[in-house]
Design an enzyme around this catalytic site. Structure first.
Site, PDB file in Angstrom:
ATOM      1  N   LYS A   1     -46.034 -19.442 151.796  1.00 46.33           N
ATOM      2  CA  LYS A   1     -45.736 -19.126 150.397  1.00 46.33           C
ATOM      3  C   LYS A   1     -44.605 -20.030 149.940  1.00 46.33           C
ATOM      4  O   LYS A   1     -43.553 -20.099 150.585  1.00 46.33           O
ATOM      5  CB  LYS A   1     -45.310 -17.667 150.230  1.00 46.33           C
ATOM      6  CG  LYS A   1     -44.981 -17.309 148.779  1.00 46.33           C
ATOM      7  CD  LYS A   1     -44.401 -15.919 148.660  1.00 46.33           C
ATOM      8  CE  LYS A   1     -42.930 -15.841 148.995  1.00 46.33           C
ATOM      9  NZ  LYS A   1     -42.041 -16.417 147.942  1.00 46.33           N
TER      10      LYS A   1
ATOM     11  N   LYS B   1     -45.172 -16.760 139.626  1.00 50.12           N
ATOM     12  CA  LYS B   1     -45.021 -15.591 138.762  1.00 50.12           C
ATOM     13  C   LYS B   1     -45.032 -15.952 137.275  1.00 50.12           C
ATOM     14  O   LYS B   1     -44.110 -15.628 136.520  1.00 50.12           O
ATOM     15  CB  LYS B   1     -43.734 -14.832 139.090  1.00 50.12           C
ATOM     16  CG  LYS B   1     -43.634 -14.333 140.524  1.00 50.12           C
ATOM     17  CD  LYS B   1     -42.349 -13.533 140.729  1.00 50.12           C
ATOM     18  CE  LYS B   1     -42.190 -13.046 142.153  1.00 50.12           C
ATOM     19  NZ  LYS B   1     -41.825 -14.150 143.075  1.00 50.12           N
ATOM     20  N   PHE B   2     -46.089 -16.594 136.821  1.00 51.80           N
ATOM     21  CA  PHE B   2     -46.167 -17.012 135.422  1.00 51.80           C
ATOM     22  C   PHE B   2     -46.070 -15.807 134.481  1.00 51.80           C
ATOM     23  O   PHE B   2     -46.705 -14.772 134.705  1.00 51.80           O
ATOM     24  CB  PHE B   2     -47.474 -17.752 135.165  1.00 51.80           C
ATOM     25  CG  PHE B   2     -47.611 -19.042 135.925  1.00 51.80           C
ATOM     26  CD1 PHE B   2     -46.599 -19.995 135.917  1.00 51.80           C
ATOM     27  CD2 PHE B   2     -48.759 -19.317 136.644  1.00 51.80           C
ATOM     28  CE1 PHE B   2     -46.721 -21.191 136.607  1.00 51.80           C
ATOM     29  CE2 PHE B   2     -48.900 -20.503 137.338  1.00 51.80           C
ATOM     30  CZ  PHE B   2     -47.880 -21.443 137.327  1.00 51.80           C
TER      31      PHE B   2
ATOM     32  N   ASP C   1     -45.703 -15.630 130.205  1.00 48.56           N
ATOM     33  CA  ASP C   1     -45.486 -16.290 128.925  1.00 48.56           C
ATOM     34  C   ASP C   1     -46.633 -15.870 128.013  1.00 48.56           C
ATOM     35  O   ASP C   1     -47.417 -14.981 128.350  1.00 48.56           O
ATOM     36  CB  ASP C   1     -45.447 -17.815 129.114  1.00 48.56           C
ATOM     37  CG  ASP C   1     -44.499 -18.503 128.130  1.00 48.56           C
ATOM     38  OD1 ASP C   1     -44.671 -18.267 126.909  1.00 48.56           O
ATOM     39  OD2 ASP C   1     -43.634 -19.276 128.563  1.00 48.56           O
TER      40      ASP C   1
ATOM     41  N   ASN D   1     -51.828 -18.516 126.086  1.00 50.91           N
ATOM     42  CA  ASN D   1     -52.246 -19.912 126.135  1.00 50.91           C
ATOM     43  C   ASN D   1     -51.395 -20.720 127.110  1.00 50.91           C
ATOM     44  O   ASN D   1     -51.905 -21.579 127.847  1.00 50.91           O
ATOM     45  CB  ASN D   1     -52.171 -20.532 124.742  1.00 50.91           C
ATOM     46  CG  ASN D   1     -52.774 -21.916 124.691  1.00 50.91           C
ATOM     47  OD1 ASN D   1     -53.969 -22.094 124.978  1.00 50.91           O
ATOM     48  ND2 ASN D   1     -51.979 -22.911 124.340  1.00 50.91           N
TER      49      ASN D   1
ATOM     50  N   ARG E   1     -37.529 -14.000 156.015  1.00 47.23           N
ATOM     51  CA  ARG E   1     -36.421 -14.195 156.926  1.00 47.23           C
ATOM     52  C   ARG E   1     -36.632 -13.696 158.352  1.00 47.23           C
ATOM     53  O   ARG E   1     -36.114 -14.316 159.288  1.00 47.23           O
ATOM     54  CB  ARG E   1     -35.155 -13.577 156.319  1.00 47.23           C
ATOM     55  CG  ARG E   1     -34.537 -14.461 155.255  1.00 47.23           C
ATOM     56  CD  ARG E   1     -33.541 -13.734 154.379  1.00 47.23           C
ATOM     57  NE  ARG E   1     -34.206 -12.787 153.479  1.00 47.23           N
ATOM     58  CZ  ARG E   1     -33.567 -12.089 152.555  1.00 47.23           C
ATOM     59  NH1 ARG E   1     -32.261 -12.208 152.403  1.00 47.23           N
ATOM     60  NH2 ARG E   1     -34.239 -11.278 151.768  1.00 47.23           N
TER      61      ARG E   1
END
Length: 242
Positions: free
Chosen positions: A38, A66-67, A69, A72, A219
């Site tokens: 990741k 983690k978009f 907005d 579009n 971790r």
């Protein structure tokens, strides 16, 4: 991405660093002891798509950006991300139905254009660093578990594959949304590892038994003297739970 995997293939190691050399070193050292890597905002901001491709190499990639907005903009970002060949990609469920539907369409079209298998498109529900008090401080006067279930149901209705959730919500989401809805779970801490900043954590064995599909572990593996050995130890504990 197929859903029938061995224990080690269900581990994606979180390379949460902006140091390209360190991330590359870890990815190489882990070899085939984990199912994938990741890479998130720290690394992407420092090194961009080329850096992501360089570290991931041929390993399965969970692109953790983690978009969140307007629809579009998120759709455009999802299409652009296909060139990094992720097997998992995420958005924030709190962006709403229209945003998630646009992202789902973009993932299908973008994967086809890039000539890759469509990745699992996941939604982030409530960050594992947040608890009920944290939610109340930002105006969400509801238990974290209720908020996760609400956002997960919206995610399913919006056509996404699954969610990123804390271990504590796995069982409820599996009951709510059935066996095919994907549950990708950070906040995993073996009993022998330090807790860190995850407030809603569980052991790998507990998460697997509750119904998790993929575990994201950072971790306890990356800070170990021998990361590959730590990953194998966790996979062994997971196999005992199967």
């Amino acid at each position: 991405m197929q859903n029938s995997r061995t224990a080690h293939e269900r581990i994606f190691v979180a390379l949460d660093t902006l140091d390209f050399g360190r991330a590359e070193e870890l990815a190489r050292a882990l070899g085939d002891s984990v199912g994938g890597v990741k890479l998130g905002k720290e690394f992407f901001t420092a090194h961009g798509p080329e850096g992501v491709r360089g570290v991931a190499g041929g390993k399965p990639l969970f692109l953790d950006l983690k978009f969140h907005d307007i629809p579009n903009t998120v759709a455009g970002a999802v299409r652009a991300a296909m060139h990094m060949r992720p097997v998992m990609l995420n958005v924030h469920a709190s962006g709403g139905r229209a945003m998630m539907e646009a992202a789902a369409l973009a993932a299908r079209e973008g994967a086809e254009d890039a000539g890759i298998e469509r990745p699992w498109l996941l939604a982030v529900t409530v960050l594992t660093s947040l608890d009920d008090a944290d939610l109340e401080s930002v105006g969400q006067r509801t238990p974290a578990s209720d908020q996760v279930r609400r956002l997960a149901a919206l995610t399913a209705d919006s056509g996404l594959d699954g969610v990123v959730c804390s271990p504590r919500e796995i069982a409820a989401l599996r009951r709510d949304l059935g066996p095919d809805f994907k549950l990708v779970v950070p906040g995993i801490r073996p009993a022998w590892a330090a807790g860190g900043d995850q407030k809603r954590a569980a052991t790998p064995r507990d998460a697997l038994e509750a119904g998790a599909d993929v575990l994201v572990i950072g971790r306890p593996i990356t800070a170990a003297d021998d990361p590959a050995a730590a990953a194998r130890r966790i996979a062994h504990e997971m196999s005992a739970a199967a």
